[in-house]
Design an enzyme around this catalytic site. Structure first.
Site, short mmCIF file in Angstrom:
data_model
loop_
_atom_site.label_atom_id
_atom_site.label_comp_id
_atom_site.label_asym_id
_atom_site.label_seq_id
_atom_site.Cartn_x
_atom_site.Cartn_y
_atom_site.Cartn_z
CE LYS A 45 43.20 48.16 37.84
NZ LYS A 45 42.32 47.71 38.96
NE ARG A 50 36.42 42.25 35.51
CZ ARG A 50 36.85 43.12 36.43
NH1 ARG A 50 38.01 43.73 36.26
NH2 ARG A 50 36.13 43.37 37.50
N GLY A 120 44.39 44.81 43.71
CA GLY A 120 43.22 44.09 44.15
C GLY A 120 42.85 42.95 43.22
CD GLU A 345 37.41 52.23 38.36
OE1 GLU A 345 37.81 52.39 37.20
OE2 GLU A 345 37.42 51.11 38.94
#
Length: 456
Positions: A45, A50, A120, A345
């Site tokens: 992800k 990006r 986010g 994370e």
């Protein structure tokens, strides 16, 4: 060609994200025998989103091979499409869906609203892009998203002269009044709450008239590997990026090259599966593991042996073998002392593992994950303690004491990492019911199918 929108709980383009199999939620399956599983995972992800941004700002079309198709990535696609970027799905060679062809627009156009969901990367990466568009762009998202910190991006853009109206909240919703250009130049922000503040500004900086000379002013900067990932993505597209000292990044203005990109498998999403080997016994292998990567999930190779696992790396395969069983049939999982400041994370899944260990654990350096999809420290303590555990919140982490766990509900808080942590506990504790397993569609829509495949 249109890309389908997420709609929980049925969202299932390439796998499964089943919401319930009981009236109360998803009953986590118990491991009844040692594992011997080989799994392939869909794309990262972090890399997908990006590369979607950079492809939209590039000087020509790009193709992303094996991107992640999930709620977060589709929200990013929808947001960039609203600003004028073209997207076409093309057949891919992998087993997790199509590739995507990204065609930049000659001129980004605002006068739109972007739904950030709970992503986010969308709420932070796209406002600088919207500042390069002509017209106002309003950003909003899920209820939980309105509580996530945004000050680094909001104040940073305002300091660069961007007209951004947030009613002084420092959070969603807000409106960026784009003029088609951003001056750029020197800027100082506090990115203590999220490294994404830095990445957000760096990704669009080549299109700023003077680039950017960005400094971090806070005492700490979490998740540095994610900033390194951003830098590597920029450099791969020919952008001149320097970091002359810790906490400072200089991006020169200039074109962003159009290139075709192979997206690595998501190594953070490998965490629950590799952790499962320690809980259930046996082994789990993840294929397609990159030899070199900036992904945070690569830390698992060094972290899991501290719990007692044996990790074997063979070409593009990483295998985790469970520790030998301890006295009285214990799983042999060791308590640990960890600093996860660079890999926050991974904390929810590793804390779930620590709750099943033979000895106490302390996990520090993770105060910033209070500001992720939910307050993950409070959520982990509440859910593990609700099953009979003994977890204590610290200023910057958690203390986990061994305790027998029992059946009960596990709340996911609309957080994919919390949902997978409940699945980990459920491997060892019969009767754990996760209320919102569909939240895994945020980054891994195939989670339940892959979990069942692993156990089969």
């Amino acid at each position: 060609m249109q890309i389908s929108r997420y709609s929980a709980p049925e969202f299932d383009p390439y796998g499964e994200a089943r919401q319930t199999d009981t009236d109360d939620g998803w009953r986590a399956p118990v491991a009844v025998s040692a594992l011997s599983s080989v799994l392939a995972l869909p794309g990262s992800k972090s890399l997908t989103n990006r590369e979607l941004v950079l492809a939209a700002l590039a000087d020509g079309p790009s193709t992303l091979h094996a991107p992640l198709w999930s709620r977060d990535s589709e929200l990013m696609v929808d947001g960039l499409r609203a600003l004028g970027t073209g997207f076409d799905r093309v057949p891919g060679a992998g087993g997790f869906g199509d590739d995507v062809r990204v065609t930049p627009t000659d001129e980004l156009i605002g006068s739109t609203t972007i739904d950030c969901g709970l992503a986010g990367t969308v709420m932070r990466f796209l406002p600088p892009v919207a500042a390069l568009a002509l017209g106002p762009t309003t950003f909003d998202g899920d209820e939980h998203a309105r509580r996530r910190p945004m000050s680094g991006v909001i104040q940073g853009l305002q300091a660069l002269g961007v007209d951004l109206d947030d009613d002084r909240r420092g959070t969603l919703p807000f409106t960026v009044h784009g003029t088609g250009a951003v001056g750029g130049g020197e800027l100082q922000i506090d990115a203590s709450a999220s490294s994404q503040f830095v990445s957000a500004l760096l990704l669009s900086a080549p299109r700023f008239e003077r680039g950017i000379d960005l400094r971090h002013s806070g005492e700490r900067l979490p998740s540095l590997p994610h900033i390194e990932m951003t830098i590597e993505c920029l450099r791969a597209r020919g952008v001149d990026v320097e970091s002359p000292e810790p906490g400072r990044w200089i991006v020169a203005p200039g074109p962003i090259a159009a290139i075709d990109v192979d997206i690595e498998p998501d190594l953070s999403n490998a965490a629950p599966f590799l952790v499962a080997a320690l809980v259930a016994g046996g082994s789990v292998t993840i294929t397609g593991w990159p030899a070199e990567t900036t992904q945070v999930g690569a830390h698992l190779i060094d972290l899991l042996p501290r719990f007692g696992a044996r990790v074997e790396c063979d070409a593009d395969r990483v295998t985790v073998h469970a520790p030998a069983r301890g006295e009285g049939g214990s799983r042999g999982i060791r308590g640990v002392e960890l600093d996860l400041s660079e890999a926050g994370e991974l904390a929810p899944n590793l804390v779930a593992l620590a709750a099943l260990a033979d000895g106490p654990s302390t996990v520090l350096g993770i105060g910033h994950i209070r500001h992720h999809e939910t307050d993950r420290l409070a959520a982990l303590a509440a859910e593990i303690n609700g099953l009979g555990g003994r977890v204590t919140e610290l200023d910057d982490g958690l203390r986990i004491e061994p305790a027998p766990l029992h059946a009960g509900p596990w709340r996911a808080y609309a957080d994919h990492r919390m949902a997978t942590s409940g699945a980990i506990i459920g491997l060892a504790v019969p009767g754990v019911v996760v209320d919102d397993i569909a939240s895994t569609s945020k980054t891994l829509p195939q989670f339940t199918a892959l979990w069942e495949q692993m156990l089969a």
